[in-house]
Write a protein that holds these residues in place. Sequence first.
Motif, PDB file in Angstrom:
ATOM      1  N   ARG A   1       0.847  -1.196   0.000  1.00 33.52           N
ATOM      2  CA  ARG A   1       0.000   0.000   0.000  1.00 33.52           C
ATOM      3  C   ARG A   1       0.879   1.242   0.000  1.00 33.52           C
ATOM      4  O   ARG A   1       1.894   1.280   0.692  1.00 33.52           O
ATOM      5  CB  ARG A   1      -0.934   0.010   1.203  1.00 33.52           C
TER       6      ARG A   1
ATOM      7  N   VAL B   1       0.935   5.842  -0.707  1.00 38.47           N
ATOM      8  CA  VAL B   1       0.314   7.147  -0.954  1.00 38.47           C
ATOM      9  C   VAL B   1       0.929   7.637  -2.251  1.00 38.47           C
ATOM     10  O   VAL B   1       2.150   7.589  -2.429  1.00 38.47           O
ATOM     11  CB  VAL B   1       0.598   8.139   0.191  1.00 38.47           C
TER      12      VAL B   1
ATOM     13  N   THR C   1       0.201  10.138  -6.187  1.00 39.07           N
ATOM     14  CA  THR C   1      -0.619  11.009  -7.019  1.00 39.07           C
ATOM     15  C   THR C   1      -0.510  10.492  -8.449  1.00 39.07           C
ATOM     16  O   THR C   1       0.527   9.951  -8.849  1.00 39.07           O
ATOM     17  CB  THR C   1      -0.185  12.489  -6.984  1.00 39.07           C
TER      18      THR C   1
ATOM     19  N   PRO D   1      -4.511  12.991  -5.798  1.00 40.14           N
ATOM     20  CA  PRO D   1      -4.022  12.155  -4.695  1.00 40.14           C
ATOM     21  C   PRO D   1      -4.827  10.870  -4.533  1.00 40.14           C
ATOM     22  O   PRO D   1      -6.028  10.836  -4.807  1.00 40.14           O
ATOM     23  CB  PRO D   1      -4.197  13.054  -3.470  1.00 40.14           C
TER      24      PRO D   1
ATOM     25  N   ARG E   1      -4.631   6.828  -2.151  1.00 45.89           N
ATOM     26  CA  ARG E   1      -3.986   5.757  -1.388  1.00 45.89           C
ATOM     27  C   ARG E   1      -4.404   4.489  -2.106  1.00 45.89           C
ATOM     28  O   ARG E   1      -5.587   4.291  -2.361  1.00 45.89           O
ATOM     29  CB  ARG E   1      -4.484   5.719   0.052  1.00 45.89           C
TER      30      ARG E   1
ATOM     31  N   SER F   1       4.793   8.720  -2.917  1.00 44.18           N
ATOM     32  CA  SER F   1       5.376   9.555  -1.865  1.00 44.18           C
ATOM     33  C   SER F   1       5.558   8.853  -0.528  1.00 44.18           C
ATOM     34  O   SER F   1       6.380   9.286   0.291  1.00 44.18           O
ATOM     35  CB  SER F   1       4.540  10.812  -1.663  1.00 44.18           C
ATOM     36  N   GLU F   2       4.791   7.782  -0.286  1.00 45.53           N
ATOM     37  CA  GLU F   2       4.899   7.124   1.022  1.00 45.53           C
ATOM     38  C   GLU F   2       4.481   5.673   0.908  1.00 45.53           C
ATOM     39  O   GLU F   2       3.489   5.342   0.265  1.00 45.53           O
ATOM     40  CB  GLU F   2       3.992   7.831   2.028  1.00 45.53           C
ATOM     41  N   ARG F   3       5.251   4.807   1.541  1.00 47.51           N
ATOM     42  CA  ARG F   3       4.886   3.384   1.625  1.00 47.51           C
ATOM     43  C   ARG F   3       4.145   3.183   2.936  1.00 47.51           C
ATOM     44  O   ARG F   3       4.642   3.548   4.006  1.00 47.51           O
ATOM     45  CB  ARG F   3       6.135   2.529   1.566  1.00 47.51           C
ATOM     46  N   LEU F   4       2.948   2.581   2.865  1.00 52.60           N
ATOM     47  CA  LEU F   4       2.135   2.359   4.066  1.00 52.60           C
ATOM     48  C   LEU F   4       2.306   0.960   4.635  1.00 52.60           C
ATOM     49  O   LEU F   4       2.107   0.757   5.827  1.00 52.60           O
ATOM     50  CB  LEU F   4       0.666   2.625   3.749  1.00 52.60           C
TER      51      LEU F   4
END
Length: 88
Positions: A37, A39, A41, A46, A48, A84-87
Amino acid sequence: MDVTFTAPIGVTVRDDVWSCVEIPDSLELLGTGKAVRVVATVDDHPLRAGLMPTGSGGHMLSISAKLRTQLGKGIGDTVTVHLSERLT
């Protein structure tokens, strides 16, 4: 994570074209062949989402019909993706 790339919508899976974008060098980037998962764009919209395994060692990001409509894009059109971010 700060990865930006441009790719066409459309990944061939089992002789069918799926509405996805393939993530370049994803196995090296993520260190796994499993779903992850993130985050992200897509053309500055945007979301998730889960990066799904392609079955050939990479990952793909699904581009939903709703998002394609918002972007005014279809299969074969190019989008810019920023992870931008690994969840997970």
